[in-house]
Design an enzyme around this catalytic site. Structure first.
Site, PDB file in Angstrom:
ATOM      1  CE  LYS A 223     -11.390  64.127 128.648  1.00 43.38           C
ATOM      2  NZ  LYS A 223     -10.016  64.520 128.120  1.00 43.38           N
TER       3      LYS A 223
HETATM    4  C1  E4P Z   1      -9.546  67.711 126.934  1.00 44.07           C
HETATM    5  O1  E4P Z   1     -10.610  66.983 127.613  1.00 44.07           O
HETATM    6  C2  E4P Z   1      -9.530  67.411 125.435  1.00 44.07           C
HETATM    7  O2  E4P Z   1      -9.025  65.919 125.265  1.00 44.07           O
HETATM    8  C3  E4P Z   1      -8.440  68.344 125.112  1.00 44.07           C
HETATM    9  O3  E4P Z   1      -8.586  69.672 125.605  1.00 44.07           O
HETATM   10  C4  E4P Z   1      -8.224  68.471 123.555  1.00 44.07           C
HETATM   11  O4  E4P Z   1      -7.209  69.444 123.235  1.00 44.07           O
HETATM   12  P1  E4P Z   1      -6.494  69.545 122.023  1.00 44.07           P
HETATM   13  O5  E4P Z   1      -7.431  69.993 120.811  1.00 44.07           O
HETATM   14  O6  E4P Z   1      -5.521  70.633 122.116  1.00 44.07           O
HETATM   15  O7  E4P Z   1      -5.669  68.403 121.662  1.00 44.07           O
END
Ligand code: E4P
Length: 230
Positions: free
Chosen positions: A86
């Site tokens: 990522k």
């Molecule tokens: C996933 O890849 C993201 O980092 C995550 O879903 C962010 O979620 P949040 O907005 O609830 O922190």
């Protein structure tokens, strides 16, 4: 649509993969930090639990392309196949994405808030882009619409990059993503439960059991078959 679970909690991961059709796990530095444990041991344990067939998305923490690329190599040495690196979108992120794509890494471009960020990430070689639905809704944008337009754009240009919608607070947001053709969602275990639960389903199952027991008592089909064959 692929269901991916957005957690690094070992017990929750065990539960989700036992009971749900889970295609993988996503984490980010915030999710990892919540576990307050040794990072390398944690990702090694998660990998052992989810096995080789599920995707494991792990976010780099380096701020420069060079550090991101080195972290990706280090993560691949630990996690092996089905690692999705990522990478937060940005100049350094795109540079790292292009370099890692050439080397055959799987990449998920994250922290996507606009359609053009998603297109740029796709052109750089990302396998997935992760637009943040609830965070978009929270700034009075429209997370579902952003995802919908990214899906349309990728289809229009015949790009193989997929949309992994992220950042959900409600089951309704997830449902709307499935209606606009999102390829995958990553959700916390509580939302996974909410997607499955319906009180009328529970009533229907209770009624089936009560009607069966009124005639056959506690005997199951299996009990009857075993009695017959023994
Ligand atoms: C996933 O890849 C993201 O980092 C995550 O879903 C962010 O979620 P949040 O907005 O609830 O922190």
């Amino acid at each position: 649509m692929l269901y991916i679970v957005d957690t690094a909690n070992i017990e929750k991961i065990r539960h989700c993969i036992e009971f749900f059709p889970v295609a993988g796990i996503t984490t980010n530095p915030t999710i990892i930090s919540k576990e307050r444990t040794d990072f390398l041991s944690l990702i090694t344990e998660i990998k052992a639990i989810i096995g080789p067939e599920r995707m494991f998305h792990i976010q780099v923490t380096g701020q420069t392309a060079d550090k991101m690329v080195r972290e990706a190599h280090a993560l691949r040495n630990i996690v092996g196949d089905n690692l999705y690196v990522k990478i937060p979108i940005g100049e350094e992120g795109l540079k790292a994405t292009m370099a890692l794509h050439k080397e055959g890494f799987h990449i998920t471009e994250t922290a996507i808030f606009t359609q053009q960020q998603a297109l740029m990430a796709a052109m750089a070689g990302a396998d997935f882009v992760a637009p943040y639905v609830n965070r978009l809704d929270n700034i009075i944008s429209d997370g579902v619409n952003v995802v919908s337009e990214i899906v349309t754009m990728f289809r229009q240009y015949q790009l193989s990059t997929k949309v992994l919608a992220a950042s959900f607070k409600t089951a309704e947001q997830v449902h709307k993503i499935s209606m606009v053709g999102g390829h995958a969602v990553t959700v916390n275990p509580e939302i996974l439960d909410a997607l499955l639960y319906h009180p009328l389903t529970m009533y229907a199952i209770d009624d089936f059991s009560a009607d069966w027991e009124s005639v056959y008592g506690k005997k199951t089909i299996l009990d009857m078959v075993e009695e017959e064959t023994n």
